[in-house]
Design a protein around this motif. Structure first.
Motif, PDB file in Angstrom:
ATOM      1  N   PHE A  27      -6.164   3.995  -3.148  1.00  0.00           N
ATOM      2  CA  PHE A  27      -5.177   4.775  -3.585  1.00  0.00           C
ATOM      3  C   PHE A  27      -5.347   4.990  -5.324  1.00  0.00           C
ATOM      4  O   PHE A  27      -4.739   5.943  -5.917  1.00  0.00           O
TER       5      PHE A  27
ATOM      6  N   SER B  11       0.837  -1.360  -0.004  1.00  0.00           N
ATOM      7  CA  SER B  11       0.041   0.015   0.083  1.00  0.00           C
ATOM      8  C   SER B  11       0.839   1.364  -0.003  1.00  0.00           C
ATOM      9  O   SER B  11       0.279   2.499  -0.651  1.00  0.00           O
ATOM     10  N   ASP B  12       2.273   1.023   0.483  1.00  0.00           N
ATOM     11  CA  ASP B  12       3.118   2.247   0.607  1.00  0.00           C
ATOM     12  C   ASP B  12       3.257   2.806  -0.894  1.00  0.00           C
ATOM     13  O   ASP B  12       3.528   3.729  -1.258  1.00  0.00           O
TER      14      ASP B  12
ATOM     15  N   GLN C 119       0.231   4.508  -2.527  1.00  0.00           N
ATOM     16  CA  GLN C 119       0.171   5.613  -1.838  1.00  0.00           C
ATOM     17  C   GLN C 119       1.205   7.099  -2.459  1.00  0.00           C
ATOM     18  O   GLN C 119       0.959   7.798  -2.861  1.00  0.00           O
ATOM     19  N   ASN C 120       2.185   6.315  -2.676  1.00  0.00           N
ATOM     20  CA  ASN C 120       3.252   7.042  -3.210  1.00  0.00           C
ATOM     21  C   ASN C 120       3.240   7.417  -4.585  1.00  0.00           C
ATOM     22  O   ASN C 120       3.121   8.773  -4.961  1.00  0.00           O
TER      23      ASN C 120
ATOM     24  N   GLU D 276      -0.059   9.940  -4.728  1.00  0.00           N
ATOM     25  CA  GLU D 276       0.442  11.375  -4.343  1.00  0.00           C
ATOM     26  C   GLU D 276       1.116  12.011  -5.172  1.00  0.00           C
ATOM     27  O   GLU D 276       1.079  13.376  -5.075  1.00  0.00           O
TER      28      GLU D 276
ATOM     29  N   GLU E 168      -6.304  -2.158   1.174  1.00  0.00           N
ATOM     30  CA  GLU E 168      -5.802  -0.707   1.374  1.00  0.00           C
ATOM     31  C   GLU E 168      -5.021   0.042  -0.020  1.00  0.00           C
ATOM     32  O   GLU E 168      -5.156   1.162  -0.171  1.00  0.00           O
TER      33      GLU E 168
END
Length: 369
Positions: A139, A95-96, A99-100, A103, A135
């Protein structure tokens, strides 16, 4: 390390129709998911999209912390405000990463089938994968799936809004008519069975061997085609079971082969059988139908919608006796094989080819970039 491969003709300036396509490992890996990626990428390029490829190195779908760090560093090298498509095999595990990307850019998630539905994994791992992928998908600007069944799963089990999901079915290569017409004349002495799919627990090859153990009195030969390196212990079990039942002269495990070689097996086969547990779509079923092969299938997910009853039999998952009975029925009934062959060809004609699938994918990118 991870690698970025610019599209041929890529300029430093981001064009109006450009994107990055992110996937784990080797794009030429012989699986249905990677085949889908390759065909869509090729089709996008033919529709004047400038596609740059990003290969993420690591143990996906279970990347280490180091793998995840390298992936984040690779993504940060991409200019902002870019359209980035990420294969779910990579996205669902981090999920990181999702998200990255979100963004800085527009994230399009491509989900072949949810990671937590892979057969043969521990319940705790399945729970962890489900949470991570759920999750990660929050995004995504948009999610592309390969079947209505996968869309339903994402909505009902992963809380993805239905309006955020679009379906782009895999395509098929339409063989020449002469290669797809139902067989006529006398049946061959030895009927050829074909099973195509990575040799992993989800595909159920062990059940197939067990089913055929009961049919030694009939004349048949089975070719099992599929990558064996993803789950070597299971592949070893399949080979051991073949040897234990004295079927080595009747069942051959080929491993992964080229597309051209696979076409030859489809052309020479009489029956296609794949006792899978779950499919996000089932590309091998669609390909087999395009060659007019009667189908014996099992499994949840998209199997029932991919293989209509006019094309073959569907048996319960993990049921070798039922599988054996279905195979025996087709082996002994030439007229039924011919009838299902005709049904398979009719069903295949209703499916898109790869050009149509790529065109649909491109239209979605235009709408969400």
């Amino acid at each position: 390390m991870s690698n970025i491969y610019p599209s041929s003709g890529q300029t430093a300036e981001v064009t109006a129709r450009s994107c990055y396509f992110v996937f784990p490992g080797d794009l030429n890996t012989p699986t249905g998911g990677y085949r889908y990626d390759r065909e869509i990428i090729r089709g996008l390029q033919q529709h004047d999209w400038n596609v740059s490829l990003i290969s993420l190195e690591g143990a996906y779908p279970l990347p280490s912390d180091t793998d995840k760090k390298l992936a984040l560093e690779t993504i940060e090298e991409i200019e902002p405000s870019t359209l980035i498509i990420v294969d779910g095999l990579a996205l669902g595990a981090s999920s990181d990463l999702a998200q990255n990307i979100a963004e800085r850019s527009s994230l399009i998630a491509l989900v072949h089938h949810p990671l937590f539905l892979e057969s043969g994994i521990e319940p705790e791992l399945a729970k962890s994968l489900r949470a991570a992928e759920t999750e990660a998908l929050t995004f995504a600007k948009h999610v592309i799936v390969t079947s209505p069944s996968t869309q339903k799963t994402l909505v009902s089990q992963m809380n993805v809004p239905a309006g955020k999901i679009s379906i782009v079915l895999p395509g098929i290569d339409r063989p020449p008519v002469s290669e797809t017409a139902p067989a006529s004349g006398e049946a061959p002495a030895v009927l050829k069975l074909l099973c195509v799919g990575s040799v992993v627990p989800r595909k159920g090859q062990l059940h197939l061997v067990e089913a055929l153990r009961q049919l030694k009195h009939l004349d048949w030969h089975l070719d099992i085609i599929g990558e064996t390196r993803f789950h070597p212990d299971y592949a070893s079990q399949v080979r051991s079971q073949i040897k234990r039942h004295n079927l080595s002269d009747r069942i051959r495990v080929h491993g992964g082969i080229s597309k051209a070689e696979l076409t030859g097996f489809y052309q020479s086969a009489d029956i296609f059988v794949l006792p899978t547990y779950y499919e996000g779509y089932g590309m091998a079923f669609a390909e087999a139908m395009s060659f007019g092969l009667p189908i014996i299938a099992s499994g949840e997910g998209a199997v029932a919608s991919t293989v209509p009853r006019t094309s073959g039999f569907q048996v319960c998952v993990g049921d070798p006796p039922a599988l054996s009975k279905a195979i025996e029925t087709l082996l002994q009934n030439k007229d039924l094989r011919s009838q299902l062959s005709t049904g398979a060809l009719a069903a295949a004609r209703m499916l898109p080819d790869w050009s149509e699938s790529a065109r649909a994918f491109a239209c979605l990118l235009e709408a969400h970039r």
